[in-house]
Enzyme design. Sequence first.
Site: not given
Ligand code: SDX
Length: 394
Positions: A271, A328
């Site tokens: 998140h 989720d």
């Molecule tokens: C919602 O904003 C809100 O409030 C949203 C929400 C709401 O109520 O409105 O809470 C609802 O959208 C919840 C999120 C649902 N999405 C997912 O579950 C999709 C999977 N999660 C991700 O794609 C990710 O965690 C996000 C999109 C939720 C957050 O993305 P960020 O904050 O931009 O994090 P990032 O992409 O910069 O990741 C940081 C690191 C990266 O690795 P490095 O480059 O540092 O090596 O963490 C890794 C990412 O690759 N990473 C994951 C991951 N999520 C982040 N690696 C594996 N699996 C994951 N799920």
Amino acid sequence: ETGFITLDDGYVNTGSTTSKITYLDGEAGILRYRGYPIEQLAENCDFVEVMYLLIYGELPTEAQIMDFRKSIRRHTMLHEDMRSFYDGFPRDAHPMAILSSVVSGLSTFYQDSLDPHDPRQVEVSIHRLLAKLPTIAAYSFKKSVGQPFIYPQNDLSYCENFLQMMFAVPSEPFHVDPDFVSALNLLLIVHADHEQNCSTSTVRMVGSADANLFASISAGISALWGPLHGGANEAVVSMLEKIIADDMNVEKYVKLAKDKTSKFRLMGFGHRVYKNFDPRATIIKKACDTLLAKLAIKDPIFEVAQRLETAALNDEYFIERKLYPNVDFYSGVIYRAIGIPVQMFTVLFAIGRLPGWIAHWKEMQGSPSKRICRPRQVYTGPTEREFVSLEKRG
Ligand code: SDX
């Protein structure tokens, strides 16, 4: 108030804006709607009360909630001519595409409530939207299964009404399961708002151009559809089903999620704001446990979800990046238990988030410093250069 800063190429991080609606603390895992902790609201309220709290800023009195419920019930039906919208969609159309189209279409049928500067029109459009979204959503499901649309029954509660429009058929009596109603009520409450998330910021952005409420919410629905946002709940169940089909090989998918070349992410994990735990996931997981035990359902999806959570929470990669189950991750297990098909999961998220979107749209519209949202940028393209005619280009 609302500044814009540009980070790497093309990434614009809309800076902070002020709001009185929702407070969240990502480090401490705190979420409050108008100052009330989400845990207390989930425990004590029904969804319509929380709608009122988010939109009007206070928990309603007996008289206020009665009026509010009565007004919403007056608007649950869709204009009969709008049913033809559904004839234009293919049977396998994604319900989020139908939802955003039909919600935008409301502005063609209810032209008497489009002016964002007329408080009376705003009030009517808010109640119309709160009342009609479940009807629009249920009709999209009936369309997909080739069953007749079921009219709303206004002697039922908001959640009962939605479930009967989804699952009743004209040929048989229908009984709404109270366990399903309370599970749905809890899910809608915990989804109701989440400050400046992607879809809410979209609603504020579109609304800042004085677009009407229906058009602004339609844009929010489209943003929520994204698998990185609300679409994640549908993606979580598809991912869990894939793991079950792959001999429950949870370790393989945790490994895959850590392999940057795989592009695979554990859906429902991580998140932007919560860096310890998502308080909503805690509430939903507990509700999952209770519902499945009460219904004596042994859903392999819940079992593999718990195994995946344990494996990830004990893995350096996830611990280092503070990646925990988000809202989720477990919601789909409850939706499945109450019979909601997976392609409707994000639609349920939209029904839950609607009062939050409306509250933010109203707050933005009413702000004395309201201006059109117009992000600025740092230009990183080529400096000025002379035109080259076609024959002279390499
Ligand atoms: C919602 O904003 C809100 O409030 C949203 C929400 C709401 O109520 O409105 O809470 C609802 O959208 C919840 C999120 C649902 N999405 C997912 O579950 C999709 C999977 N999660 C991700 O794609 C990710 O965690 C996000 C999109 C939720 C957050 O993305 P960020 O904050 O931009 O994090 P990032 O992409 O910069 O990741 C940081 C690191 C990266 O690795 P490095 O480059 O540092 O090596 O963490 C890794 C990412 O690759 N990473 C994951 C991951 N999520 C982040 N690696 C594996 N699996 C994951 N799920």
